[in-house]
Design an enzyme around this catalytic site. Structure first.
Site, PDB file in Angstrom:
ATOM      1  N   SER A   1      36.848  37.519  40.019  1.00 31.92           N
ATOM      2  CA  SER A   1      36.435  38.909  39.821  1.00 31.92           C
ATOM      3  C   SER A   1      35.907  39.510  41.110  1.00 31.92           C
ATOM      4  O   SER A   1      35.449  38.805  42.005  1.00 31.92           O
ATOM      5  CB  SER A   1      35.385  39.010  38.719  1.00 31.92           C
ATOM      6  OG  SER A   1      34.097  38.845  39.277  1.00 31.92           O
ATOM      7  N   LYS A   2      35.997  40.841  41.143  1.00 29.14           N
ATOM      8  CA  LYS A   2      35.507  41.546  42.325  1.00 29.14           C
ATOM      9  C   LYS A   2      34.015  41.323  42.471  1.00 29.14           C
ATOM     10  O   LYS A   2      33.491  41.182  43.562  1.00 29.14           O
ATOM     11  CB  LYS A   2      35.760  43.045  42.179  1.00 29.14           C
ATOM     12  CG  LYS A   2      37.212  43.416  42.113  1.00 29.14           C
ATOM     13  CD  LYS A   2      37.377  44.894  41.791  1.00 29.14           C
ATOM     14  CE  LYS A   2      38.706  45.125  41.091  1.00 29.14           C
ATOM     15  NZ  LYS A   2      38.862  46.427  40.522  1.00 29.14           N
ATOM     16  N   ARG A   3      33.349  41.300  41.321  1.00 29.44           N
ATOM     17  CA  ARG A   3      31.891  41.179  41.349  1.00 29.44           C
ATOM     18  C   ARG A   3      31.455  39.875  42.014  1.00 29.44           C
ATOM     19  O   ARG A   3      30.439  39.799  42.661  1.00 29.44           O
ATOM     20  CB  ARG A   3      31.330  41.236  39.920  1.00 29.44           C
ATOM     21  CG  ARG A   3      30.729  42.579  39.574  1.00 29.44           C
ATOM     22  CD  ARG A   3      30.076  42.547  38.217  1.00 29.44           C
ATOM     23  NE  ARG A   3      30.842  41.802  37.222  1.00 29.44           N
ATOM     24  CZ  ARG A   3      30.503  40.609  36.751  1.00 29.44           C
ATOM     25  NH1 ARG A   3      29.407  40.019  37.158  1.00 29.44           N
ATOM     26  NH2 ARG A   3      31.263  40.007  35.852  1.00 29.44           N
TER      27      ARG A   3
ATOM     28  N   GLY B   1      32.837  38.535  44.326  1.00 28.04           N
ATOM     29  CA  GLY B   1      33.195  38.555  45.745  1.00 28.04           C
ATOM     30  C   GLY B   1      34.567  37.976  46.027  1.00 28.04           C
ATOM     31  O   GLY B   1      34.837  37.526  47.142  1.00 28.04           O
TER      32      GLY B   1
END
Ligand code: GLU
Length: 477
Positions: free
Chosen positions: A244-246, A248
């Site tokens: 996920s983008k969250r 990183g």
């Protein structure tokens, strides 16, 4: 059979990460396999989270991966009025109703449900209002959201990957389709867009399954044909958390900067959740288009293994044409300060030979940089450990003999060079290795590299003689 039309719908709330890239690849392959269309839609209605500056990089990353789309990208932010038309249709046909509950009321209701250990779900207060009450609220211009009324019963659909899936409708709440400010919500926008774009197959990550059930009811309420849905397994990180983008996870374009070839990443991402069923790993894009079938998608969530990506990248580097590698590597060489752009451009054939010699040994295109410095200038440093090992009179003598011998070699080709080195070793009564290792150190400063004789031939006689002398001097200092 009608034309197949699929899409990738990235949200510009972050860069393109491998999850969305893999979904894009599967959609693209599906379209190309069937001679259909692959489209792009930018889901930028969430103004708080969207960043318009990310749209360009997302599209560039898709292009870098080798994906092309058949129509101009659609932007949800430009279509808000279209969504209103469909929301009104649902309201008029009685599939949707106005909800006057305030955020505070809804929150209190949610807290209560949680305290009573019930799953939070809208209690239909506004559906159950009397006609007079509803009329009065409307006449007083009370702000309202609009909710879809989910019928009783159960909902099923036939997933292209997972087969038949059924949910009890009690598990699906009367979802808000339009907020109090008149903006349609995400699920509403997706249905309207997929319908108006003529999407026939919605292929996306399995984190969207609960959205699918909501969307099915919007299709039904509108009386329009729903597409086929297929949900892909999610890519997991080695710690088994969802990519996920969250957390990183990288921008796909970063892989390029780290020396991964787009073809290798394409192939690798394809194997995350899909396989050609014959244990092959390296399957090129052209063949993937031929053999890709959604039936071969695996339901289990695959793990992203970077080592495997590197192994595949190494294979692709070997297969890549030298001139294409040279184009990728040239700016890196200049950036690293090995030489200038002018130098490379005027000695392009020599540069191509360097690429050809090193390509067997590189796992990343950036490895060409770390392995090639000595081809561009002679001011490289010696590997210290190796230098200490060879810092003795015996080696100096052997190198001197070799140098004298090479001076007399007229045809500076690898066959003659190997012969010359063998003869010197024989004369000196030393093992070939005793001569090969210090020679390699002398001409490259390193202990590893391409075949020694290839290197000697490419660097040329005067350069080799000078480099041998330099190591002899260093030893004897
Ligand atoms: N914007 C969604 C995402 O990035 C895609 C939703 C869809 O494919 O319907 O996950």
């Amino acid at each position: 059979m009608p034309e197949i039309r699929v899409r990738i719908a990235p949200s510009p709330s972050g860069y393109l990460h491998v999850g969305t890239a893999r979904t894009a690849i599967f959609n693209w392959l599906f379209a190309r396999h069937h001679g259909g269309k692959f489209l792009v839609r930018i889901e930028d209605t969430d103004t708080a989270r969207s960043d318009a500056d990310l749209i360009g990089p997302i599209l560039d990353a898709l292009k870098w991966l080798g994906l092309d789309w058949d129509e101009e990208p659609i932007y949800q932010s430009q279509r808000l009025d279209r969504y209103k038309v469909y929301v009104n249709k649902l309201l008029e046909s009685g599939y949707a109703y106005r909800c006057y509950c305030t955020p505070d009321e809804l929150e209190a209701e949610r807290q209560k449900a949680m305290a009573e250990k019930r799953p939070p779900k809208y209690d239909r207060k506004c559906l159950n209002r009397s006609e007079a009450e509803a009329k009065a609220l409307l006449e007083k211009n009370t702000p309202f959201a609009i909710r879809l009324q989910i019928p009783d019963g159960e909902t099923s659909y036939d997933d292209l990957v997972l087969g038949k899936i059924t949910r009890q409708n009690t598990e699906i709440e009367d979802l808000v389709i339009s907020r109090a400010d008149g903006r349609a919500v995400y699920n509403m926008a997706v249905v309207v867009d997929d319908f108006e774009m003529g999407i026939t197959h919605v292929i996306r990550g399995n984190d969207h399954i609960s959205n699918t059930f909501k969307q099915i009811h919007i299709y039904r309420g509108l009386g329009i044909k729903q597409p086929r849905f297929g949900h892909l397994p999610l890519i997991l990180r080695p710690d088994r958390k969802k990519v996920s983008k969250r957390l990183g996870d990288k921008d796909v374009a970063e892989y390029g900067k780290e020396g991964i070839l787009p073809e290798a990443l394409f192939n690798f991402l394809c194997l995350l959740g899909w396989s050609p069923k014959d244990n092959r790993e390296l399957v090129r894009k052209e063949e993937l288009v031929q053999i890709f079938a959604l039936e071969n998608v695996n339901a289990a969530n695959p793990i992203f293994n970077e080592e495997k990506l590197l192994a595949l990248n190494k294979e692709y580097i070997k297969l890549y044409p030298d001139y294409k590698l040279a184009e990728i590597v040239a700016p890196l060489i200049v950036q690293a300060g090995h030489t200038t752009k002018y130098w490379l451009e005027t000695r392009w054939d020599y540069f191509l030979k360097i690429i050809g010699l090193l390509k067997e040994r590189c796992r990343r295109t950036t490895d060409f940089v770390s392995l090639s410095e000595y081809f561009f200038h002679a001011e490289y440093r010696y590997d210290q450990e190796a230098l200490e090992k060879h810092r003795n009179e015996k080696t100096a003598r052997a190198l001197r003999r070799l140098k004298d011998r090479l001076e007399g070699v007229m045809n500076f080709r690898k066959e003659s060079l190997e012969e010359a080195l063998n003869e010197v070793a024989l004369e000196l009564g030393v093992k070939k290795g005793d001569l090969i290792h210090p020679t390699r150190l002398a001409v490259s400063g390193m202990t590893v590299g391409p075949g020694l004789y290839d290197m000697l031939e490419l660097l040329g006689k005067s350069e080799i003689l000078a480099r041998l002398q330099r190591l002899i001097d260093t030893i004897e200092k």
